[in-house]
Design an enzyme around this catalytic site. Structure first.
Site, PDB file in Angstrom:
ATOM      1  N   GLU A  53      49.574  27.428  44.386  1.00 46.10           N
ATOM      2  CA  GLU A  53      48.150  27.243  44.145  1.00 46.10           C
ATOM      3  C   GLU A  53      47.907  25.887  43.488  1.00 46.10           C
ATOM      4  O   GLU A  53      48.558  25.525  42.516  1.00 46.10           O
ATOM      5  CB  GLU A  53      47.628  28.365  43.249  1.00 46.10           C
ATOM      6  CG  GLU A  53      46.126  28.354  43.083  1.00 46.10           C
ATOM      7  CD  GLU A  53      45.611  29.604  42.378  1.00 46.10           C
ATOM      8  OE1 GLU A  53      44.565  30.111  42.779  1.00 46.10           O
ATOM      9  OE2 GLU A  53      46.285  30.066  41.429  1.00 46.10           O
TER      10      GLU A  53
ATOM     11  N   GLY B 226      48.643  38.145  35.249  1.00 49.62           N
ATOM     12  CA  GLY B 226      48.582  39.499  35.800  1.00 49.62           C
ATOM     13  C   GLY B 226      49.849  40.281  35.537  1.00 49.62           C
ATOM     14  O   GLY B 226      49.804  41.483  35.232  1.00 49.62           O
TER      15      GLY B 226
ATOM     16  N   GLU C   9      42.887  40.281  40.169  1.00 50.56           N
ATOM     17  CA  GLU C   9      42.692  39.213  41.157  1.00 50.56           C
ATOM     18  C   GLU C   9      43.405  37.987  40.631  1.00 50.56           C
ATOM     19  O   GLU C   9      42.986  37.381  39.648  1.00 50.56           O
ATOM     20  CB  GLU C   9      41.211  38.894  41.373  1.00 50.56           C
ATOM     21  CG  GLU C   9      41.034  37.874  42.495  1.00 50.56           C
ATOM     22  CD  GLU C   9      39.729  37.102  42.432  1.00 50.56           C
ATOM     23  OE1 GLU C   9      39.743  35.888  42.724  1.00 50.56           O
ATOM     24  OE2 GLU C   9      38.697  37.711  42.082  1.00 50.56           O
TER      25      GLU C   9
ATOM     26  N   LYS D  65      36.369  39.949  27.222  1.00 48.40           N
ATOM     27  CA  LYS D  65      37.111  38.831  26.633  1.00 48.40           C
ATOM     28  C   LYS D  65      37.054  37.697  27.636  1.00 48.40           C
ATOM     29  O   LYS D  65      37.669  37.765  28.703  1.00 48.40           O
ATOM     30  CB  LYS D  65      38.571  39.223  26.362  1.00 48.40           C
ATOM     31  CG  LYS D  65      39.449  38.053  25.905  1.00 48.40           C
ATOM     32  CD  LYS D  65      40.918  38.441  25.902  1.00 48.40           C
ATOM     33  CE  LYS D  65      41.805  37.283  25.489  1.00 48.40           C
ATOM     34  NZ  LYS D  65      41.756  36.126  26.421  1.00 48.40           N
TER      35      LYS D  65
ATOM     36  N   CYS E 269      38.327  30.532  43.383  1.00 46.16           N
ATOM     37  CA  CYS E 269      39.308  31.569  43.719  1.00 46.16           C
ATOM     38  C   CYS E 269      39.579  31.600  45.216  1.00 46.16           C
ATOM     39  O   CYS E 269      40.721  31.755  45.642  1.00 46.16           O
ATOM     40  CB  CYS E 269      38.805  32.940  43.258  1.00 46.16           C
ATOM     41  SG  CYS E 269      38.569  33.085  41.478  1.00 46.16           S
TER      42      CYS E 269
ATOM     43  N   GLY F 292      42.815  35.905  37.038  1.00 44.24           N
ATOM     44  CA  GLY F 292      43.551  34.782  36.465  1.00 44.24           C
ATOM     45  C   GLY F 292      44.838  34.517  37.224  1.00 44.24           C
ATOM     46  O   GLY F 292      44.941  34.793  38.425  1.00 44.24           O
ATOM     47  N   SER F 293      45.819  34.031  36.529  1.00 47.63           N
ATOM     48  CA  SER F 293      47.069  33.611  37.157  1.00 47.63           C
ATOM     49  C   SER F 293      47.969  34.803  37.475  1.00 47.63           C
ATOM     50  O   SER F 293      47.815  35.896  36.910  1.00 47.63           O
ATOM     51  CB  SER F 293      47.820  32.655  36.232  1.00 47.63           C
ATOM     52  OG  SER F 293      48.281  33.343  35.079  1.00 47.63           O
TER      53      SER F 293
END
Length: 462
Positions: free
Chosen positions: A363, A213, A230, A156, A264, A208-209
């Protein structure tokens, strides 16, 4: 009613692509096909699976011109950088080269009395939820070892890079990987969580964020589904008093600005020893002023738009708040007339920053970096560890022993010396704290998508 998933191009704001999302019954049927196809795929010889995966990567390389153009339209990366094929090929080749050894049984004893060993089996169905910033690289990190190890894979991809999954499926299916063994799908968040909660998958890899997660963990709670996560990052660089100044400026600023800062392991904060601070800042400003913000299809553009207006809005707000709190911006946005207040965002360097500012703690994932002066290693270590994230740290020194010693005190997944923003496929890609858990690449990447099975075979009955 069928939900349509749309990619809005950051280049001109138009709907670049749209696809219908699967309903829950359709998604359940898809997952069932993946599970049914997996045993036959796993039964194929390892050498055959490796050859098919390598051919899939070769087919992808043959699509380079199409892929580079689509990436520019989908997420804004300038075409001059040519896509992600260098890293895709390096990682895929390495993971293929170590597969036989990584997946081989660990033999404890093979005598006339016993054969004892630990085998590795595929987990079953691997679900990859991929991000948009490096959409091919981040996918192959799991896709290649998962298929080689004998799993079926469901991909996905992020809405922003929705065509990436189609290109990968096209390349791998043309190579001979069965359609049900590798499926590219479009799913809503709700259907995704329902599938995870229903144990449709044996392993879920999500990049992702932090919030995303956490949602994955909640969906998987009680299912005992393996997870690789991650998540966010706020990666620091530290320039020591014995660093090669020009090399540090060139690498760290590239690490902060490449891909519009949407990396990242991009550099988001820099700490410089007081003896080099003024010179570093001066050279860093000159480096950034030489960038050209513009349409990613123009050959002289070195900085394209951010992938989405809302991503750029986060960076703009962080910069504005920091300046209001006393930070000093060193780049005049007027030098970058393409800045349109939307996806096209002028790069920025901030000084007079501190860790109370959001731009130094949260971030950014954009073309902004804060630079702080430090007096010694202890102050730098404390500053680098003062973060909820832990993905990479970049240390600049002529002394490897000093770098290694500092590395032992840093809360992070990877320590770099005299480089940054790179993944070595022979080393585990991993993080700590809110950056997530699990690891990909290296031999440990195969361990993520396989499970151990122990064999205790007694050859005698007495």
């Amino acid at each position: 009613m069928t939900k349509m998933i749309q990619c809005i191009s950051p280049v001109d704001g138009r709907v670049y692509a749209e696809r219908p999302a699967l309903s829950l019954p359709e998604a359940q049927e898809m997952a069932a096909r993946a599970r049914a196809a997996q045993p036959e795929w796993a039964a194929r010889p390892l050498e055959e699976r490796i050859a098919l995966v390598k051919q899939g990567i070769a087919n992808l390389n043959n699509m380079k011109d199409q892929v580079v153009e689509e990436l520019a339209w989908q997420m804004g990366r300038p075409t001059r950088f040519g896509g992600e094929f260098g890293g895709v090929n390096e990682r895929s080749d390495y993971m293929a080269s170590i597969a036989a050894e990584a997946l081989a049984p660990t033999v404890v004893e093979d005598s006339n009395r016993f054969k004892r060993y630990i085998a590795r089996e595929p987990v079953g169905v691997v679900f990859i939820i991929a991000p948009w910033n490096y959409p091919y690289l981040t996918t192959v990190n799991t896709l290649v070892p998962a298929l080689i190890a004998g799993n079926s894979v469901v991909l996905k991809h992020a809405t922003q890079t929705m065509l990436v999954g189609e290109r990968l499926a096209e390349a791998f299916h043309a190579a001979g990987v069965p359609a049900d063994v590798f499926q590219n799908v479009y799913l809503t968040h709700e259907v995704t969580e329902d599938l995870i909660g229903a144990r449709a998958f044996n392993f879920v890899n999500f990049t992702g964020s932090v919030g995303g997660g956490a949602n994955i963990e909640r969906a998987a709670a009680g299912t005992f589904t393996g997870l690789g996560l991650e998540l966010g990052g706020k990666d620091p660089g530290y320039v020591m008093d014995d660093a090669d100044l020009d090399a540090a400026v060139d690498s760290l600023m590239d690490g902060a600005m490449f891909n519009a800062g949407q990396c990242c392991c991009g550099i988001e904060r820099i700490y410089v020893h007081e003896s080099l601070y003024d010179a570093f800042v001066e050279k860093a400003v000159a480096w950034v002023k030489a960038l050209k913000l513009g349409n990613p299809f123009e050959p002289d553009s070195t900085l394209g738009p951010m992938a989405n207006k809302r991503f750029a809005a986060v960076v703009r707000s962080q910069i504005e708040e920091a300046v209001a709190e006393g930070a000093k911006p060193l780049i005049d946005p007027a030098l970058f007339p393409a800045d349109d207040g939307g996806t096209y965002l002028a790069p920025q360097i901030l000084v007079n920053v501190n860790h109370e500012m959001r731009v130094m703690r949260e971030e950014s994932f954009g073309p902004v970096v804060g630079i702080m002066k430090v007096a010694d290693d202890d102050e730098a270590i404390a500053a680098m560890n003062d973060s909820p994230y832990g993905l990479t740290c970049s240390l600049w020194t002529s002394d490897p022993e000093r770098a290694a010693e500092i590395g032992t005190q840093l809360q992070t997944g990877t320590i770099y010396m005299n480089r940054c923003d790179y993944l070595d496929p022979a080393l585990c890609w991993t993080g700590c704290k809110d950056t997530g858990r699990g690891g990909s690449l290296s031999v440990l990447g195969y361990y993520s998508v396989t499970r151990p099975k122990s064999y205790h075979l007694k050859k005698v009955t007495k």
